[in-house]
Write a protein that holds these residues in place. Structure first.
Motif, short mmCIF file in Angstrom:
data_model
loop_
_atom_site.label_atom_id
_atom_site.label_comp_id
_atom_site.label_asym_id
_atom_site.label_seq_id
_atom_site.Cartn_x
_atom_site.Cartn_y
_atom_site.Cartn_z
N UNK A 41 33.78 49.10 50.52
CA UNK A 41 34.57 49.43 49.33
C UNK A 41 35.89 50.07 49.77
N UNK A 42 36.77 50.32 48.80
CA UNK A 42 38.05 50.98 49.12
C UNK A 42 37.82 52.41 49.58
N UNK A 43 36.63 52.93 49.33
CA UNK A 43 36.32 54.32 49.75
C UNK A 43 35.27 54.37 50.85
N UNK A 44 35.19 53.33 51.64
CA UNK A 44 34.22 53.31 52.74
C UNK A 44 33.05 52.38 52.42
N UNK A 45 32.18 52.20 53.42
CA UNK A 45 31.05 51.28 53.24
C UNK A 45 29.89 51.98 52.56
N UNK A 277 31.06 38.40 30.17
CA UNK A 277 30.71 38.23 31.59
C UNK A 277 31.81 38.83 32.46
N UNK A 278 33.07 38.53 32.11
CA UNK A 278 34.19 39.03 32.91
C UNK A 278 34.25 40.56 32.87
N UNK A 279 33.98 41.15 31.72
CA UNK A 279 34.03 42.62 31.59
C UNK A 279 32.92 43.26 32.43
N UNK A 280 31.74 42.65 32.41
CA UNK A 280 30.63 43.21 33.20
C UNK A 280 30.87 43.03 34.70
N UNK A 281 31.44 41.89 35.06
CA UNK A 281 31.80 41.68 36.48
C UNK A 281 32.79 42.76 36.91
N UNK A 282 33.78 43.02 36.06
CA UNK A 282 34.81 44.01 36.42
C UNK A 282 34.18 45.38 36.62
N UNK A 287 32.44 49.35 41.07
CA UNK A 287 31.50 50.10 41.92
C UNK A 287 31.53 49.55 43.34
N UNK A 288 31.27 48.26 43.49
CA UNK A 288 30.99 47.75 44.85
C UNK A 288 32.24 47.36 45.62
N UNK A 289 33.38 47.18 44.93
CA UNK A 289 34.61 46.88 45.67
C UNK A 289 35.53 48.10 45.73
N UNK A 290 35.70 48.77 44.58
CA UNK A 290 36.61 49.92 44.57
C UNK A 290 35.89 51.20 45.00
N UNK A 291 34.56 51.18 44.97
CA UNK A 291 33.82 52.37 45.41
C UNK A 291 33.76 53.46 44.37
N UNK A 292 34.06 53.11 43.09
CA UNK A 292 33.90 54.10 42.01
C UNK A 292 32.42 54.15 41.67
N UNK A 293 31.81 55.31 41.92
CA UNK A 293 30.34 55.34 41.91
C UNK A 293 29.78 56.48 41.07
N UNK A 294 30.01 56.47 39.76
CA UNK A 294 29.52 57.59 38.94
C UNK A 294 28.00 57.69 38.88
#
Ligand code: PMP
Length: 311
Positions: A41-45, A277-282, A287-294
């Protein structure tokens, strides 16, 4: 690249990680396994929902009276160790527990349980443009197993003979994937994916009682949909409801969230990825690409700096 494999408690060279031909698993399919992804992710693996996957592995073992000789904490540490040792920043992770060599015969109770964790680099399972354009699927002629045959809550090796039949038929017929119906004729899931249907703004997915694997991506999508204020219901789905859906998509560790653009040559909605579908993918990719993990879904993986740690 062939990375070291964690086998029964320690990392060993790829070529040494072998199984004897008389192991119970070779004859009777007696393994339980997981498929997990580590994302860069953008914030590490981070490994996506590692503990939930390991819990499902232990549960799968329990269903088949296979006591995995490691705790979830130990398996979690072993997974991270295997990834770091391989120098990978993103990868697919395959933990497996299986019945080894022992008395020959169907009864596995005296055969040792062996455990390994392998990692490798893997891209989008149904092709990278599938995430955007969607896939073409057929309803499979093979059904999902009845609930009193192979337990579907267990992710067991033997179950995948059924999945392989579905996948082979789909590919040989020119489709990307097959959707299985339950023994009663209700929509169940793909050969390696759960299924979601959208009609008039409401999201539907089959309940676990139709013999689906309780997918961890499925659970994540249910959470993300609710957070977006979308209505989502677990409900029995008939075959023809697929044809008249506004949107359909698959979920899975390998498939992530993959839109379905046609079923049995019926175009779904506009024949391409729909807005929900597009909204849920985003939301998933945040989470998994940008690393935003609430939700605390990512287990961090430290980086080992090596010459070949680019993946
Ligand atoms: N159903 C089946 C039959 C599968 O093999 C998988 C992949 N593990 C899934 C659903 C999706 O599960 P998950 O989201 O946990 O990967």
């Amino acid at each position: 690249m062939q990375h070291e494999i964690w086998f029964n408690g320690k990392l060993i060279p790829f070529e040494k990680a072998t199984v004897h031909v008389l192991a119970h698993v070779v004859h009777y399919g007696s393994s339980v396994f997981e498929g997990i992804r580590c994302y860069r992710t953008e914030r590490g693996s981070g490994v996506f929902r590692l503990r939930e996957h390991l819990q499902r592995l232990v549960d799968s073992g329990k269903i088949h009276r296979m006591q995995i000789p490691y705790s979830i904490d130990e398996l979690e540490a072993a997974t991270v160790e295997t990834i770091v040792n391989a120098g990978l920043r993103s990868c697919y992770i395959r933990p497996v527990a299986f019945r080894g060599v022992g008395p020959m015969g169907v009864n596995p109770l005296e055969n040792p349980v062996e455990t390994f964790i392998a990692v490798w680099e893997w891209g989008a399972y149904l092709g990278s443009e599938a995430l955007e354009n969607g896939v073409d699927v057929q309803v499979a002629s093979w059904h999902r197993m009845a609930p009193n045959t192979h337990p579907s809550l267990a992710k067991a090796g033997g179950n995948y003979l059924n999945a392989s039949l579905v996948k082979m038929d789909a590919v040989l017929n020119g489709f990307d994937e097959g959707i299985m119906l339950s023994v009663d004729g209700y929509v169940a899931e793909g050969s390696g994916e759960n299924l979601f249907l959208i009609r008039d703004g409401v999201i539907y997915t089959p309940p676990t009682s139709v013999s689906i694997l309780p997918g961890i991506t499925r659970d994540s999508v249910i959470t993300l949909a609710r957070e977006q204020g979308l209505r989502i219901e677990e409900r029995m789905i008939t075959r023809e409801a697929l044809y008249v859906a506004d949107e359909l998509f698959f979920t899975g560790t390998a498939a992530e969230i993959t839109p379905i653009r046609s079923v049995d040559h019926h175009p779904i909605g506009e024949g391409r990825r729909g807005p929900i579908t597009a909204a849920l993918q985003a939301a998933f990719f945040d989470v998994v690409r940008r690393g935003e993990d609430p939700h605390g879904w990512l287990t961090p993986v430290p980086v080992r700096e090596t010459a070949n740690s680019a993946a």
